[in-house]
Structures are given as C-alpha cells and as structure tokens.
Enzyme design. Sequence first.
Site, mmCIF file in Angstrom:
data_model
loop_
_atom_site.group_PDB
_atom_site.id
_atom_site.type_symbol
_atom_site.label_atom_id
_atom_site.label_comp_id
_atom_site.label_asym_id
_atom_site.label_seq_id
_atom_site.Cartn_x
_atom_site.Cartn_y
_atom_site.Cartn_z
ATOM 1 N N ASP A 140 22.105 -4.586 5.070
ATOM 2 C CA ASP A 140 22.708 -3.263 5.232
ATOM 3 C C ASP A 140 24.194 -3.351 4.912
ATOM 4 O OD1 ASP A 140 22.804 -0.556 5.829
ATOM 5 O OD2 ASP A 140 23.171 -0.891 7.961
ATOM 6 N N TYR A 142 28.051 -1.139 4.225
ATOM 7 C CA TYR A 142 28.946 -0.259 4.993
ATOM 8 C C TYR A 142 29.897 0.358 3.979
ATOM 9 C CZ TYR A 142 32.140 0.768 8.998
ATOM 10 O OH TYR A 142 32.932 1.356 9.964
ATOM 11 N N HIS A 147 32.745 7.479 6.158
ATOM 12 C CA HIS A 147 32.141 6.982 7.403
ATOM 13 C C HIS A 147 32.987 5.864 7.999
ATOM 14 C CE1 HIS A 147 29.260 5.535 10.324
ATOM 15 N NE2 HIS A 147 29.260 4.342 9.745
ATOM 16 N N ARG A 156 40.100 2.406 16.419
ATOM 17 C CA ARG A 156 41.358 1.685 16.177
ATOM 18 C C ARG A 156 42.529 2.612 15.855
ATOM 19 N NH1 ARG A 156 37.514 -1.193 13.374
ATOM 20 N NH2 ARG A 156 38.120 -0.233 11.406
ATOM 21 N N GLU A 212 21.249 7.160 11.420
ATOM 22 C CA GLU A 212 22.205 6.984 10.330
ATOM 23 C C GLU A 212 21.548 7.419 9.024
ATOM 24 O OE1 GLU A 212 24.942 3.276 11.998
ATOM 25 O OE2 GLU A 212 23.492 2.895 10.408
ATOM 26 N N GLU A 214 21.034 7.111 5.416
ATOM 27 C CA GLU A 214 21.290 6.066 4.430
ATOM 28 C C GLU A 214 20.314 6.200 3.264
ATOM 29 O OE1 GLU A 214 21.999 2.094 5.631
ATOM 30 O OE2 GLU A 214 22.621 2.607 7.670
ATOM 31 N N ASP A 246 18.698 4.097 9.574
ATOM 32 C CA ASP A 246 18.936 2.804 10.214
ATOM 33 C C ASP A 246 19.388 3.076 11.650
ATOM 34 O OD1 ASP A 246 18.891 0.039 10.172
ATOM 35 O OD2 ASP A 246 21.009 -0.112 9.682
ATOM 36 N N ARG A 250 24.280 2.583 19.967
ATOM 37 C CA ARG A 250 25.739 2.477 19.892
ATOM 38 C C ARG A 250 26.330 1.708 21.075
ATOM 39 N NH1 ARG A 250 26.753 3.427 14.632
ATOM 40 N NH2 ARG A 250 25.945 5.451 13.950
ATOM 41 N N GLN A 253 25.511 -1.998 20.696
ATOM 42 C CA GLN A 253 26.294 -2.561 19.601
ATOM 43 C C GLN A 253 27.759 -2.751 19.992
ATOM 44 O OE1 GLN A 253 25.763 -0.489 15.889
ATOM 45 N NE2 GLN A 253 27.529 -1.447 14.939
ATOM 46 N N TYR A 257 29.061 -6.647 19.381
ATOM 47 C CA TYR A 257 29.328 -6.874 17.963
ATOM 48 C C TYR A 257 30.505 -7.800 17.669
ATOM 49 C CZ TYR A 257 33.441 -3.819 17.364
ATOM 50 O OH TYR A 257 34.686 -3.265 17.410
ATOM 51 N N LYS A 266 20.960 -3.033 16.355
ATOM 52 C CA LYS A 266 20.424 -2.567 15.068
ATOM 53 C C LYS A 266 19.038 -3.130 14.742
ATOM 54 C CE LYS A 266 22.557 -0.608 12.334
ATOM 55 N NZ LYS A 266 22.682 0.827 12.039
ATOM 56 N N THR A 270 14.184 0.287 11.667
ATOM 57 C CA THR A 270 14.766 0.943 10.492
ATOM 58 C C THR A 270 13.625 1.678 9.799
ATOM 59 O OG1 THR A 270 16.420 -0.799 10.191
ATOM 60 C CG2 THR A 270 15.941 0.596 8.286
ATOM 61 N N THR A 364 25.728 4.039 6.464
ATOM 62 C CA THR A 364 25.801 5.468 6.773
ATOM 63 C C THR A 364 26.614 6.201 5.719
ATOM 64 O OG1 THR A 364 25.754 4.894 9.115
ATOM 65 C CG2 THR A 364 26.377 7.148 8.548
ATOM 66 N N GLU A 378 29.567 10.452 14.681
ATOM 67 C CA GLU A 378 30.606 11.213 14.008
ATOM 68 C C GLU A 378 30.470 12.720 14.247
ATOM 69 O OE1 GLU A 378 31.224 9.368 9.800
ATOM 70 O OE2 GLU A 378 29.214 8.856 10.518
#
Length: 431
Positions: A140, A142, A147, A156, A212, A214, A246, A250, A253, A257, A266, A270, A364, A378
């Site tokens: 997968d 990113y 996204h 962040r 997600e 995808e 996918d 959350r 994760q 992560y 994850k 899927t 995503t 989101e």
Amino acid sequence: FIIPIFPNSDFYFVSMSWIEYNADCDFPIQNLPYGAFTLSSGETHIGVAIGDQIFDLTAATREGLMDNVVEDSSVFLESTLNAFMAAGRKNWTPARKRITELLSKENATVRDNAELRSKVIVPQSSVKMVLPAKIGDYTDFYSSKEHATNVGTMFRGADNALMPNWLHLPVGYHGRASSVVVSGTPLHRPMGQLKPEDAPPVWGPCRLLDFEIEMGYFVGPGNDLGQRIKIENAEEQIFGVVLMNDWSARDVQKWEYVPLGPFCGKNFGTTISPWVVTLDALEPFRIKGYDQSEPPVLEYLQDSSDASYDVALSASIKAKNMDSPAVISNTNFKYMYWSMKQQLTHHSSTGCNMRPGDLCASGTISGTTPDSYGSMLELTWRGSKPVTLPNGEQRKFLQDGDTCVINGYAQGDGFRVGFGDCSGEVLPAIL
C-alpha cells in the site's frame, strides 16, 4: 468493424455489442474487465463482464473460441487470472481484441448460435464472484498529496504536514495479502490495543473504524530478483486496476505505528472490487499528472508521459435502517502525486522481485475540497465535524451494521468504464 482509436496504440474498441445494456452501465463493450467467478456447480471460471452478463472465457476456450489467440489458451482454464497476468501484453492485447470481436454487434458467431450462447454467456446474478488472483504480496502506498497534507496537518501542524521524504519518493508499506477480500465480504470490527489520553493502554474493540477510498492494481509478468523495473517499461507490468477500501483502525494505528508504521491497525481487512479493468480500457482517460519539478524527482522516477487517469470515485454509507447507501465523498483518481508507474518502479528499484498477481494500492485518494476527502478521518476532521446521513444519524467513524460502498467510473462519450461495487459490512467485534 474494429476501429483503432489511437493510431500508435494497441487499444481497440467497437461502439456496440449484441448484448444490451444502458448507457450508464459499468461494463459496456469498451470496458471488458476480467474476473473470476464460481458457478452453481461449484466450478470456478475466468470471465469478462459485459452488461449484466459474463462472457465465460473458460467455457469459450473449451468451445474453441480462443484457439490461436494467445500463446497458451490454457491460461483461461485456470481458476484465477495469475497465469494470464504472467503472459504479458503480447497476450493481453490479442485476447482483448478477440473478445471484442465475439461480443460486437456485427459478429454472429455467438450471437446467432443459441446452444453456444447458453454455454458462454452467464448472468452475473447467477454466480458468486471470488478474488480475481492469488495475491502473493500486497503493498500500500501513500501517494495522494492532499490526503498526506490533511493527515499531516492534523497531527503535526500545517508547517510540517509533509514529511521531508514525501516529495522525493512514493512512500509505502507492506500490507497483509491474506486478508484481502472480494467485494461483499463482511468484516468484523478489529480488537486491538488502544491508548487513552493520560492513561495506560487498554485492550478492546476499535472505536475509530474508517474506510479509505483507494485504487489497486495487479502486477503482470514481474521481474527477477535483483533486476529492476524501469520507468519506461513499468506500464507493461500493470495488468489492470480495481477499486479498493483499505479499512483502517485509526486508534489502534495511532498507538502502534511509531517507529515502524502500520501493523494491526491495517492488517484485519482490505476489500477490492471483483472486476479488473485493464489499462487498455482506461486509455481514453489518460491525463497529465502533477508537476514534479519542485523539488525535481530523481532521474529513475522521471516520467514525461500522461500517467494519471480521470476516474471519478465515491464513497457511500448505508446504515442498518437505510434502504440505500448515501454518498458522503466524491473524489478522483487524478489526485495522485505519484503514478502507478512510479510506484512500481520505486518498489522494484532495490531489485525486489514483483510476481504475477501481486497487488499494489494507491493509498487514500483525497481531492482539494472537504467533500472530496477519501476517509472519515478527513471528512469529519478527526471526529470534530460529524457527517449527517439522510436518516438523521451522524457518523464520526463507522458503526457496527454500516455498509461502506466505494464506486468508480471513467466517463466517455455515450459510455462509461466502471468497476462495479467495492462494498463491505461492519460486523461487531469478536470479544
């Protein structure tokens, strides 16, 4: 009656089939996606979707309709598409051409032979779709800038939304191939470690279950260990494309992560759509991708071709007491900073061997406006802006009994190239 619409390509199409369908059908003769299905007899065949029917390639091969078309027609007698994927474009192109001929309005071979027609044309409603390939590995990526920016901003801040490497390489991680399931397969809410604020971790059902939007793609012939797939050859390695959800836990994760990335958040499921749409079918919908001049990408990833695709995508939710799904997001496959070609090139740049039937995914896909975001994370901005469904219920994340449906299509002049449904229901956690 077969007209090449691109002078320098092997893409062919005819405008009409003797099998009837509406203009908004996902599977017109311009599409002809491949899939695998199980008959009421229990036998699994390979076929091509056309309208609401299936052209049974296994039965057609047994009837001699695919003789002298590909190098080895036994690839159509398998229960998965892996062998046909491995056969490469030199076989994919003549197979598509032959199937187009047999299904075109002017061709009487199957159209006017009732006995033959009964053997090779199967109603989609009479079969069970299964995974189109035996998936050896699943990766997968990113690769949607919007996204990645949204998620980075949440966690962040806007000034550090993208990590320093993001504009230089297609970020990805290795997913779990064993839990890839075909559309319509329900999945249980996962259990996992959750970390409350200012408290030790606890064990329990995921509370922040997400979808997600995808796109996934299947690898064709692949490469030997130690050999690289170069950008100019990468497209020859892509058999076709599917829709993908996918699923993401959350909260699981978030706690797990760092430092190695997603794991149990994850690996529980899927979902992919059952029909694999070829790049030939998507050829008319090529568009230019993102400007990658600032910063410039390294030479091995540079690509001047139109490697993006205009494919409209949507996500819908159907709560238990709703009659039909409600669309909550509309996005597009064009919102991909890194193309499929670049992803595959980078993946194999170390000499990693890609194999027929390996599955890669876009990550995503989010657009530029809030209604085009590709996940609940989101759309609700971490749960601060709940989505209201037509029945009055609100969602911050998915609840038990919700069915998530992802759809997609590329719109042509009087026809569309679609993918069918990519759907799955959320079942309660197994405590």
